[in-house]
Scaffold this motif. Structure first.
Motif, PDB file in Angstrom:
ATOM      1  N   ARG A  10      32.762 -56.149  28.769  1.00  0.00           N
ATOM      2  CA  ARG A  10      33.218 -55.468  29.977  1.00  0.00           C
ATOM      3  C   ARG A  10      33.978 -56.428  30.888  1.00  0.00           C
ATOM      4  NH1 ARG A  10      31.299 -57.812  34.105  1.00  0.00           N
ATOM      5  NH2 ARG A  10      32.975 -56.811  35.261  1.00  0.00           N
ATOM      6  N   GLY A  11      35.030 -55.862  31.474  1.00  0.00           N
ATOM      7  CA  GLY A  11      35.826 -56.629  32.418  1.00  0.00           C
ATOM      8  C   GLY A  11      36.872 -57.522  31.795  1.00  0.00           C
ATOM      9  N   LEU A  22      40.607 -51.865  28.910  1.00  0.00           N
ATOM     10  CA  LEU A  22      39.590 -52.498  29.739  1.00  0.00           C
ATOM     11  C   LEU A  22      38.245 -51.819  29.490  1.00  0.00           C
ATOM     12  CD1 LEU A  22      38.863 -54.560  31.940  1.00  0.00           C
ATOM     13  CD2 LEU A  22      39.309 -52.758  33.624  1.00  0.00           C
ATOM     14  N   THR A  45      34.374 -51.128  30.248  1.00  0.00           N
ATOM     15  CA  THR A  45      33.440 -51.218  31.369  1.00  0.00           C
ATOM     16  C   THR A  45      32.228 -50.358  31.047  1.00  0.00           C
ATOM     17  OG1 THR A  45      33.257 -51.211  33.788  1.00  0.00           O
ATOM     18  CG2 THR A  45      34.350 -49.304  32.792  1.00  0.00           C
ATOM     19  N   ASP A  49      35.728 -54.265  37.906  1.00  0.00           N
ATOM     20  CA  ASP A  49      36.597 -53.768  36.847  1.00  0.00           C
ATOM     21  C   ASP A  49      37.653 -52.808  37.398  1.00  0.00           C
ATOM     22  OD1 ASP A  49      35.028 -55.291  35.160  1.00  0.00           O
ATOM     23  OD2 ASP A  49      33.902 -53.568  34.368  1.00  0.00           O
TER      24      ASP A  49
END
Length: 190
Positions: free
Chosen positions: A136-137, A148, A150, A169
């Motif tokens: 994540r991120g 991306l 998340t 994020d």
């Protein structure tokens, strides 16, 4: 093109999920950001729309904080289009059976940025075994599309401490959206 694909997906029987759900949940929204989740839950299955339950209401708030709305500049879809029984995580075989539909949506929508919600979306779309906590991120670029990963909004409902990470994020998402899609994109908080 999306309407034709939706008609095709309505007749899909590649896995057993269609037999146990009320209806197929194709996706909805406007061009711009593509958001991909896991699969429909009970509310989505009943209404035929993605992310309309508690997690969906939270997703709408998260997107709004970044200046996105499913009616204008965010398209919402899922890896699987039919509800798994008891809202369980779809199996790898079910994801693989439905992945051609999602890839066709990607081909038609041609997003430059994709937000992946949770481990199922991460694994199915990027074909990785990396966990969502680690991934994540971190932006991943594939063939000119920026992804991306998340946390899924349902994870935030279970553990509100994850909201801090998701907020970071979303800030990163807005910056990347301004960079590659719309330099004039406005957001109330970013």
């Amino acid at each position: 093109q999306l309407e034709e694909l939706e008609k095709e997906v309505l007749t899909c029987r590649r896995c057993g999920l269609r037999a146990g759900c009320q209806q197929m949940v194709f996706g909805e929204g406007g061009p711009g950001l593509l958001v991909i989740g896991e699969g429909p839950g009970a509310d989505e299955d009943r209404l035929g729309r993605p992310f309309v339950g508690a997690a969906g209401q939270l997703l709408d708030k998260i997107l709004a904080a970044g200046g996105f709305d499913r009616k204008t500049n965010a398209y919402i879809a899922n890896v699987v289009k039919c509800r798994p029984p008891y809202n369980r995580v779809p199996t790898a075989q079910e994801c693989a059976a439905c992945l051609p539909h999602l890839r066709a949506q990607l081909e038609i929508l041609k997003p430059k940025i994709v937000l992946l919600l949770g481990a199922t979306a991460l694994h199915a779309v990027l074909q990785t075994s990396e966990g969502i906590t680690r991934a994540r991120g971190i932006w991943q670029e594939r063939e000119g599309v920026y992804y991306l990963p998340t946390y899924h909004p349902a994870a935030l409902l279970r553990d509100p401490r994850k909201k801090i990470d998701v907020w970071k994020d979303i800030q990163s998402l807005v910056a990347k959206y301004r960079e590659v899609v719309d330099p004039g994109h406005t957001s109330p908080y970013c």
